[in-house]
Design a protein around this motif. Sequence first.
Motif, PDB file in Angstrom:
ATOM      1  N   GLY A 214       0.834  -1.202   0.000  1.00 41.11           N
ATOM      2  CA  GLY A 214       0.000   0.000   0.000  1.00 41.11           C
ATOM      3  C   GLY A 214       0.867   1.250   0.000  1.00 41.11           C
ATOM      4  N   CYS A 215       0.306   2.370  -0.439  1.00 38.85           N
ATOM      5  CA  CYS A 215       1.083   3.613  -0.467  1.00 38.85           C
ATOM      6  C   CYS A 215       0.687   4.493   0.719  1.00 38.85           C
ATOM      7  CB  CYS A 215       0.832   4.359  -1.776  1.00 38.85           C
ATOM      8  SG  CYS A 215       1.630   5.976  -1.753  1.00 38.85           S
ATOM      9  N   ASP A 216       1.563   4.553   1.732  1.00 36.28           N
ATOM     10  CA  ASP A 216       1.291   5.429   2.887  1.00 36.28           C
ATOM     11  C   ASP A 216       1.343   6.888   2.471  1.00 36.28           C
ATOM     12  OD1 ASP A 216       1.277   3.101   4.277  1.00 36.28           O
ATOM     13  OD2 ASP A 216       3.003   3.557   5.562  1.00 36.28           O
ATOM     14  N   GLY A 217       2.214   7.183   1.487  1.00 34.88           N
ATOM     15  CA  GLY A 217       2.467   8.568   1.081  1.00 34.88           C
ATOM     16  C   GLY A 217       1.202   9.329   0.722  1.00 34.88           C
ATOM     17  N   ILE A 218       0.194   8.635   0.224  1.00 32.44           N
ATOM     18  CA  ILE A 218      -1.007   9.337  -0.238  1.00 32.44           C
ATOM     19  C   ILE A 218      -1.722  10.050   0.909  1.00 32.44           C
ATOM     20  CG2 ILE A 218      -2.593   7.331  -0.113  1.00 32.44           C
ATOM     21  CD1 ILE A 218      -3.707   8.507  -2.862  1.00 32.44           C
ATOM     22  N   PHE A 219      -1.586   9.531   2.124  1.00 33.13           N
ATOM     23  CA  PHE A 219      -2.216  10.207   3.259  1.00 33.13           C
ATOM     24  C   PHE A 219      -1.200  10.689   4.289  1.00 33.13           C
ATOM     25  CE2 PHE A 219      -6.074   7.374   2.278  1.00 33.13           C
ATOM     26  CZ  PHE A 219      -6.600   8.328   1.419  1.00 33.13           C
ATOM     27  N   GLY A 232      -1.811  16.219  -2.381  1.00 31.97           N
ATOM     28  CA  GLY A 232      -2.106  15.149  -1.419  1.00 31.97           C
ATOM     29  C   GLY A 232      -1.010  14.118  -1.257  1.00 31.97           C
ATOM     30  N   CYS A 233       0.110  14.267  -1.902  1.00 34.15           N
ATOM     31  CA  CYS A 233       1.269  13.402  -1.650  1.00 34.15           C
ATOM     32  C   CYS A 233       2.430  14.100  -2.349  1.00 34.15           C
ATOM     33  CB  CYS A 233       1.082  11.994  -2.236  1.00 34.15           C
ATOM     34  SG  CYS A 233       1.408  11.871  -3.998  1.00 34.15           S
ATOM     35  N   CYS A 234       3.657  13.683  -2.119  1.00 30.60           N
ATOM     36  CA  CYS A 234       4.676  14.307  -2.967  1.00 30.60           C
ATOM     37  C   CYS A 234       5.366  13.232  -3.786  1.00 30.60           C
ATOM     38  CB  CYS A 234       5.605  15.244  -2.222  1.00 30.60           C
ATOM     39  SG  CYS A 234       6.764  14.475  -1.173  1.00 30.60           S
ATOM     40  N   GLY A 235       4.548  12.315  -4.293  1.00 32.63           N
ATOM     41  CA  GLY A 235       5.048  11.228  -5.139  1.00 32.63           C
ATOM     42  C   GLY A 235       5.633  11.749  -6.444  1.00 32.63           C
ATOM     43  N   LEU A 236       6.427  10.877  -7.073  1.00 31.27           N
ATOM     44  CA  LEU A 236       7.190  11.276  -8.254  1.00 31.27           C
ATOM     45  C   LEU A 236       6.309  11.704  -9.425  1.00 31.27           C
ATOM     46  CD1 LEU A 236       9.883   8.435  -8.137  1.00 31.27           C
ATOM     47  CD2 LEU A 236       9.969  10.700  -7.127  1.00 31.27           C
ATOM     48  N   THR A 237       5.082  11.159  -9.493  1.00 33.07           N
ATOM     49  CA  THR A 237       4.216  11.527 -10.619  1.00 33.07           C
ATOM     50  C   THR A 237       3.039  12.405 -10.171  1.00 33.07           C
ATOM     51  OG1 THR A 237       2.995   9.461 -10.323  1.00 33.07           O
ATOM     52  CG2 THR A 237       4.754   9.438 -11.972  1.00 33.07           C
ATOM     53  N   SER A 238       3.147  13.011  -9.002  1.00 35.50           N
ATOM     54  CA  SER A 238       1.999  13.769  -8.466  1.00 35.50           C
ATOM     55  C   SER A 238       1.577  14.906  -9.398  1.00 35.50           C
ATOM     56  CB  SER A 238       2.305  14.293  -7.064  1.00 35.50           C
ATOM     57  OG  SER A 238       3.488  15.043  -7.073  1.00 35.50           O
ATOM     58  N   ASN A 239       2.513  15.411 -10.204  1.00 40.74           N
ATOM     59  CA  ASN A 239       2.124  16.485 -11.136  1.00 40.74           C
ATOM     60  C   ASN A 239       1.367  15.965 -12.356  1.00 40.74           C
ATOM     61  OD1 ASN A 239       2.858  18.665  -9.733  1.00 40.74           O
ATOM     62  ND2 ASN A 239       4.783  19.059 -10.803  1.00 40.74           N
ATOM     63  N   ASP A 240       1.358  14.648 -12.532  1.00 44.35           N
ATOM     64  CA  ASP A 240       0.606  14.070 -13.650  1.00 44.35           C
ATOM     65  C   ASP A 240      -0.763  13.568 -13.210  1.00 44.35           C
ATOM     66  OD1 ASP A 240       2.813  14.362 -15.429  1.00 44.35           O
ATOM     67  OD2 ASP A 240       3.765  12.671 -14.415  1.00 44.35           O
ATOM     68  N   ILE A 241      -1.105  13.818 -11.947  1.00 42.65           N
ATOM     69  CA  ILE A 241      -2.378  13.294 -11.414  1.00 42.65           C
ATOM     70  C   ILE A 241      -3.174  14.458 -10.836  1.00 42.65           C
ATOM     71  CG2 ILE A 241      -3.405  11.653  -9.777  1.00 42.65           C
ATOM     72  CD1 ILE A 241      -0.711  10.083  -9.911  1.00 42.65           C
ATOM     73  N   SER A 242      -4.125  14.974 -11.614  1.00 42.05           N
ATOM     74  CA  SER A 242      -4.831  16.183 -11.157  1.00 42.05           C
ATOM     75  C   SER A 242      -5.631  15.898  -9.880  1.00 42.05           C
ATOM     76  CB  SER A 242      -5.747  16.720 -12.263  1.00 42.05           C
ATOM     77  OG  SER A 242      -6.620  15.699 -12.663  1.00 42.05           O
ATOM     78  N   TRP A 269      -8.107   2.934  -1.400  1.00 43.16           N
ATOM     79  CA  TRP A 269      -7.635   1.651  -1.949  1.00 43.16           C
ATOM     80  C   TRP A 269      -6.125   1.721  -2.237  1.00 43.16           C
ATOM     81  CZ3 TRP A 269     -10.136  -0.937  -6.931  1.00 43.16           C
ATOM     82  CH2 TRP A 269      -9.792  -2.302  -6.940  1.00 43.16           C
ATOM     83  N   ILE A 270      -5.681   2.886  -2.748  1.00 41.32           N
ATOM     84  CA  ILE A 270      -4.233   3.067  -2.989  1.00 41.32           C
ATOM     85  C   ILE A 270      -3.469   2.973  -1.665  1.00 41.32           C
ATOM     86  CG2 ILE A 270      -2.489   4.798  -3.650  1.00 41.32           C
ATOM     87  CD1 ILE A 270      -4.442   5.698  -5.872  1.00 41.32           C
ATOM     88  N   PHE A 271      -4.039   3.564  -0.624  1.00 39.90           N
ATOM     89  CA  PHE A 271      -3.415   3.531   0.707  1.00 39.90           C
ATOM     90  C   PHE A 271      -3.281   2.072   1.199  1.00 39.90           C
ATOM     91  CE2 PHE A 271      -4.185   3.863   5.431  1.00 39.90           C
ATOM     92  CZ  PHE A 271      -3.008   4.520   5.769  1.00 39.90           C
ATOM     93  N   GLY A 274      -1.933  -0.156  -2.751  1.00 36.22           N
ATOM     94  CA  GLY A 274      -0.969   0.410  -3.707  1.00 36.22           C
ATOM     95  C   GLY A 274      -1.518   0.357  -5.126  1.00 36.22           C
ATOM     96  N   PRO A 275      -1.074   1.262  -6.006  1.00 40.77           N
ATOM     97  CA  PRO A 275      -1.631   1.333  -7.352  1.00 40.77           C
ATOM     98  C   PRO A 275      -1.329   0.114  -8.228  1.00 40.77           C
ATOM     99  CG  PRO A 275       0.175   2.898  -7.072  1.00 40.77           C
ATOM    100  CD  PRO A 275      -0.105   2.333  -5.727  1.00 40.77           C
ATOM    101  N   LYS A 276      -0.233  -0.593  -7.943  1.00 41.52           N
ATOM    102  CA  LYS A 276       0.107  -1.757  -8.795  1.00 41.52           C
ATOM    103  C   LYS A 276      -0.996  -2.811  -8.707  1.00 41.52           C
ATOM    104  CE  LYS A 276       3.749  -5.195  -9.622  1.00 41.52           C
ATOM    105  NZ  LYS A 276       3.552  -6.491  -8.997  1.00 41.52           N
ATOM    106  N   HIS A 295       8.114   1.538 -10.861  1.00 35.23           N
ATOM    107  CA  HIS A 295       7.874   2.328  -9.652  1.00 35.23           C
ATOM    108  C   HIS A 295       6.383   2.473  -9.419  1.00 35.23           C
ATOM    109  CE1 HIS A 295       8.155   5.626  -6.776  1.00 35.23           C
ATOM    110  NE2 HIS A 295       9.451   5.363  -6.683  1.00 35.23           N
ATOM    111  N   LYS A 296       6.003   2.423  -8.139  1.00 31.84           N
ATOM    112  CA  LYS A 296       4.561   2.506  -7.820  1.00 31.84           C
ATOM    113  C   LYS A 296       3.940   3.818  -8.331  1.00 31.84           C
ATOM    114  CE  LYS A 296       5.312   4.478  -3.321  1.00 31.84           C
ATOM    115  NZ  LYS A 296       5.157   4.564  -1.929  1.00 31.84           N
ATOM    116  N   CYS A 297       4.704   4.906  -8.341  1.00 29.74           N
ATOM    117  CA  CYS A 297       4.131   6.179  -8.807  1.00 29.74           C
ATOM    118  C   CYS A 297       3.838   6.146 -10.315  1.00 29.74           C
ATOM    119  CB  CYS A 297       5.065   7.343  -8.481  1.00 29.74           C
ATOM    120  SG  CYS A 297       5.306   7.578  -6.719  1.00 29.74           S
ATOM    121  N   LEU A 298       4.589   5.335 -11.055  1.00 33.71           N
ATOM    122  CA  LEU A 298       4.288   5.184 -12.487  1.00 33.71           C
ATOM    123  C   LEU A 298       2.976   4.418 -12.672  1.00 33.71           C
ATOM    124  CD1 LEU A 298       7.886   4.385 -13.810  1.00 33.71           C
ATOM    125  CD2 LEU A 298       6.595   6.467 -14.228  1.00 33.71           C
TER     126      LEU A 298
END
Length: 340
Positions: A214-219, A232-242, A269-271, A274-276, A295-298
């Motif tokens: 799971g991705c803790d980063g989202i919360f 809502g997170c500072c993941g590597l692709t956060s700028n590609d996710i409005s 659900w991501i929390f 995880g997105p994978k 990478h999970k952010c991809l």
Amino acid sequence: MNNLEPNPRTAAILMTYQCVAECDECCFSCSPRLKGNSLNFGKIKSFLDKIKHIESIKVVVFSGGECFINFKLLVKSIRYAHDLGFLTRCVTNGFWGTSIESAREKIQILKYNGLNEINFSTGDSHQKFIPVECVLHCAIASVEQGMLTCIAVETNSSKKFKVEDFVNHPLYTKYIQGQKYSKLLKVMPTIWVSFHTNTVYKFDKKLLSGNNEGCDGIFDTVALEPRGDVVGCCGLTSNDISELHLGKIDRVELNKVLSSHHRDFLKAWIFVDGPKKIVETASKWMGKEAPFFAHKCLYCAYLYNNKQLLGTIRDNYESVKEEVLTRYLEKVVIYNSILN
Ligand code: SF4
Ligand code: SF4
């Protein structure tokens, strides 16, 4: 604090998208040319004043781009965060360590103004712009001052510079090895993935294992980015996710936007998974093979930008909703209890 919602623990401030380097796979495409994309003190202060009311947030991380480009603003912001009672950390490529002396000068100022920890990034791509000696000068100055210091070394199978090269460097041997403060320094591999090219890198399985969790980063993290968006997170692709951009700092009511961020089923659900795993489940619903990303952010960017996949999730999520929400509540209880 609300025990049924995951309370954020970290705030991140991306001071600028400008950087003195221009690494090939920089997740935010930072470069020396991105001059207009920087925060001012007013926005930073406003963010810090707002997160002060979220008592679970203990740490503020200053990053970028390269947060040392405007050193005066960095120092002023660290001071303000420190005076509000936060622990502070900054993340840099160490370009300012042109000598041990100049690094010592800067570290002393930062420590005096309340900096608790510093992280550096280096590796083949970074070293095209910043010699590793600059990072070593900074690391020496920082551990000498008793500061927790972490070096992240870009890692994939194509990388020549490795963690061992850092700890075998003559400057490391001379100034850090065997010293009482050497325990303050951690040198670790960090996964370096392809964001802008179609290069497919190979990775050690251990580095990829986090993708199944799971991705803790989202919360866990609330971020302020250089254009003034609360994210809502500072993941590597956060700028590609409005969907992760929650509003402008001068307009948002932080508690309200965070609450609706937490009530979004897909984010919960991501929390939990995880997105994978979500991409794999949705691909199965579609009768398709799931794609592979390093990478999970991809996976996350793929998930949010694939309308067909999102449509399939919308049509099928009721079949997993109850079970996911049960595990979500279980995870929130454990997650929040770690805070107390
Ligand atoms: S040093 Fe960091 S912020 Fe700068 S270009 Fe490289 S990866 Fe991006
Ligand atoms: S996986 Fe998604 S939510 Fe998690 S950190 Fe990456 S971009 Fe953010």
